[in-house]
Scaffold this active site. Structure first.
Site, short mmCIF file in Angstrom:
data_model
loop_
_atom_site.label_atom_id
_atom_site.label_comp_id
_atom_site.label_asym_id
_atom_site.label_seq_id
_atom_site.Cartn_x
_atom_site.Cartn_y
_atom_site.Cartn_z
CG HIS A 142 -1.93 0.95 1.40
ND1 HIS A 142 -1.71 2.25 1.78
CD2 HIS A 142 -3.26 0.84 1.21
CE1 HIS A 142 -2.88 2.89 1.82
NE2 HIS A 142 -3.82 2.05 1.48
CG ASP A 160 0.50 -2.54 6.21
OD1 ASP A 160 -0.51 -2.79 6.90
OD2 ASP A 160 0.46 -1.83 5.19
CD GLN A 174 -6.76 -5.13 3.80
OE1 GLN A 174 -7.71 -5.89 3.99
NE2 GLN A 174 -6.93 -3.84 3.57
CE LYS A 182 -7.55 -0.81 6.29
NZ LYS A 182 -7.93 -0.53 4.91
CB CYS A 207 -3.81 3.09 -1.65
SG CYS A 207 -5.08 4.30 -1.34
N1 PMP Z 1 -1.76 -0.93 4.37
C1 PMP Z 1 -2.68 -1.75 3.88
C2 PMP Z 1 -2.29 -3.11 3.40
C3 PMP Z 1 -4.01 -1.33 3.83
O1 PMP Z 1 -4.96 -2.14 3.33
C4 PMP Z 1 -4.36 -0.04 4.30
C5 PMP Z 1 -5.78 0.46 4.25
N2 PMP Z 1 -6.37 0.34 2.97
C6 PMP Z 1 -3.36 0.76 4.82
C7 PMP Z 1 -2.07 0.27 4.84
C8 PMP Z 1 -3.63 2.12 5.36
O2 PMP Z 1 -4.42 2.04 6.49
P1 PMP Z 1 -5.17 3.32 7.06
O3 PMP Z 1 -5.76 4.03 5.86
O4 PMP Z 1 -6.24 2.74 7.95
O5 PMP Z 1 -4.20 4.14 7.78
#
Ligand code: PMP
Length: 406
Positions: free
Chosen positions: A123, A200, A203, A226, A364
């Site tokens: 991401h 990270d 997910q 999440k 993203c």
């Molecule tokens: N890393 C991953 C793998 C994600 O799926 C997400 C959220 N889509 C994020 C980072 C960012 O998380 P947040 O927007 O809740 O800060």
């Protein structure tokens, strides 16, 4: 058959009763954010109705009640992820904040000429902070490539590791493809070279049983929203020595020991990383989310969501021209796909009119889209309150969209 009483679970999620465009909502955008059970929603209302006060410094009863609830919640999160000590649970505003909190102090681990390894399926929030760090200290970013099936090229990873490797950062599960990465192998190999590791867990945190002690990452990051909790609250876990070595990210109230104009000393963990008034209601409600997930059972959740993944994958494959990216067995209940050369956005817009919420676009993760030479994908991501019947409705809606667009 599933161990879960899905009807009973669905009754806990008020939003699942609403209609969208005159049809029952089918929510398949769980990878972006999960829905919230009434137990979590009630906890937020209860906090503001009963305990609203600032924490950690009041002598009065309300402040002490709020502080107790907030710290109890930290304890629940500690136990849920098998973290050794509550002070290793740092409250942040979310996964992005957690990653930035580490990357912005990581000059203590990454020096000029060192290398930081990320993966090709990250991401943006687990790429950009590390690029900023590399620019700041004069380090180089290296990338673990991804194979055609969506799995990381582990042979290439092992070749990338060397004495200059200072930090390895990878997501546990890719939000763009749903593929689960072999994080234990990645962490162990990094440690062979004395490199730090950050996983990270955006997910994974709400979808599988996690044992952070066994995993042995130096840092692990999560978002409350999440995992059935509210937005604006997240967690940074770190090994005690890693958190002690990391300088604070923000200065302010709550994070100090002694302040004079000559020199300030910092508070111990976790307060060193919790400057300012935190999201108190969010922290307490995240504890309620953890209680809820425990009640349903993470193993039950993982098994049932895998059933939905297998069924959804089969059904999507019945659509002529459908291509799934990352179609492997070891993955979360996330299906990223396209149909022939139709634009994902056009399909997403039509199925939304039919009450089905899927995600379309680059999620993203622009480098993933570039790797597979596509503008984006349609992403259906399931949670334990979804059903096979909903998947059938989605597939019918997709088929209708494809017929209209072809
Ligand atoms: N890393 C991953 C793998 C994600 O799926 C997400 C959220 N889509 C994020 C980072 C960012 O998380 P947040 O927007 O809740 O800060």
């Amino acid at each position: 058959a599933s161990m879960l009483d899905i009807k009973k679970i669905r009754a806990d999620f008020p939003i699942l009763n609403r209609e969208v465009n005159g049809r029952p909502l089918i929510y398949f955008d769980n990878a972006a954010t999960s829905q919230k059970p009434i137990q979590v929603i009630d906890k937020i209302v209860e906090y503001y109705t009963m305990y609203n006060a600032n924490i950690h410094r009041g002598v009065h009863a309300l402040s002490q009640e709020a502080t107790d609830l907030f710290e109890q919640s930290r304890g629940k999160i500690r136990a849920f992820f098998n973290i050794p000590l509550a002070k290793q649970v740092i409250f942040t505003s979310g996964n992005t904040h957690s990653i930035n909190a580490v990357a912005s102090g990581a000059h203590v681990f990454v020096k000029k000429g060192d290398e930081v390894i990320v993966s090709a399926v990250e991401h943006h929030s687990n790429i950009v902070p590390w690029q900023m760090l590399c620019e700041r200290v004069g380090a180089t970013l290296k990338v673990i490539p991804v194979l055609d099936n969506g799995q990381l090229d582990m042979e290439a990873y092992h070749k990338l590791l060397n004495d200059k490797t200072a930090f390895v950062v990878v997501n546990h599960v890719s939000n763009a493809l749903g593929v689960t990465n072999p994080v234990k192998e990645i962490i162990d190999a990094a440690h062979e070279f004395d490199a730090m590791t950050l996983i990270d867990g955006a997910q994974s945190c709400g979808h599988m049983k996690l044992d952070l002690q066994a995993l042995n990452a130096d840092f692990y990051t999560m978002s409350g929203h999440k995992m059935c909790g509210p937005t604006g609250i997240g967690v940074l876990y770190g090994k005690e020595e890693a958190l002690n070595a990391l300088p604070p990210y923000q200065g302010g109230g709550e994070m100090i020991d002694q302040v004079t104009f000559e020199k300030t000393t910092y508070a111990g963990l976790p307060h060193k990383f919790e400057a300012g008034t935190p999201n108190i209601a969010g922290g307490i409600a995240l504890g309620a989310a953890v209680d809820y997930l425990n009640h349903v059972g993470m193993d039950n959740i993982a098994a049932y969501e895998h059933e939905l993944l297998v069924y959804g994958t089969e059904q999507i494959k019945t659509i002529p021209g459908a291509t799934i990216y990352g179609d492997v067995t070891d993955k979360a209940a996330v299906i990223s796909f396209n149909v022939a050369s139709l634009h994902p956005y056009d399909i997403g817009t039509i199925v939304d009119k039919l009450g089905v919420a899927v995600r379309t676009g680059h999620h993203c993760a622009q480098p993933v889209m570039e790797r597979f030479e596509i503008p984006g994908t349609i992403r259906a991501s399931f949670a334990f309150y979804n059903t096979k019947e909903e998947i059938d409705v989605m597939v019918q809606a997709l088929q209708r969209a494809v017929n209209m667009l072809s």
